[in-house]
Structure formats: structure tokens, C-alpha cells
Design a protein around this motif. Structure first.
Motif: not given
Length: 93
Positions: A40-61
Motif C-alpha cells: 500500500y503506497n499510493r493514495k488511491e490504493d484500497n483493499e480491492i486494488s491491493i488484492r488485484k495487484h497481489a494477484d497480478q504479482a502471483m500470476y507473474a510467478v
């Protein structure tokens, strides 16, 4: 710093889960794991965007060999560590 501590924790989880598990008498399995990390490092981040970003990183793995972790970056470049390989940065398309 906290980011480094989170990466170290992900590496510890990956190392610890390498233990062979007896799933039935005489049958052993090793679990592979793909971990996605988002900070979480941007003002516009929220629980939905954080989960989406973590999912994107996981699928990159998952696309790069599984059994590792990736740290999401909003510029589309994820730092990826795959167990047994070196850390690298990968640009997602």
C-alpha cells in the motif's frame, strides 16, 4: 525496512514449505507455492486494488516457473524470485 522484511518472510515461507509431506502412508508430496506481494503506497490504493495487484504479482510467478514470489510494481515491472533461480525483474505485457 519493511519491504525487505516482507521479502525475507516470503523467502522463509518458500523454504519452510519445501518439507516433504506424507499425504498417505508411504506417499510423499512437496507443495509448490506462488506468492504475490503488493504494498500500500499510493493514495488511491484500497483493499480491492491491493488484492488485484497481489494477484497480478502471483500470476507473474506462476507464468515464470512457480514456487517463488513476486513484488507488484505499478509500472508493470515486477521483481520476481523463483526458488532455485536468481532474482530478476520482468516486464509484464
Amino acid at each position: 525496512d519493511n519491504h525487505q522484511k516482507v521479502k525475507e518472510l516470503a523467502e522463509k515461507i518458500l523454504t519452510d514449505q519445501q518439507q516433504t509431506i506424507e499425504v498417505q502412508p508411504g506417499f510423499f508430496e512437496t507443495v509448490a507455492m506462488s506468492i504475490g506481494i503488493a504494498f500500500y503506497n499510493r493514495k488511491e490504493d484500497n483493499e480491492i486494488s491491493i488484492r488485484k495487484h497481489a494477484d497480478q504479482a502471483m500470476y507473474a510467478v506462476k507464468r515464470n516457473g512457480k514456487n517463488g514470489y513476486a513484488v507488484y510494481s505499478d509500472i508493470g515491472k515486477h521483481d520476481i524470485f523463483i526458488e532455485g533461480k536468481t532474482k530478476k525483474s520482468l516486464i509484464e505485457h
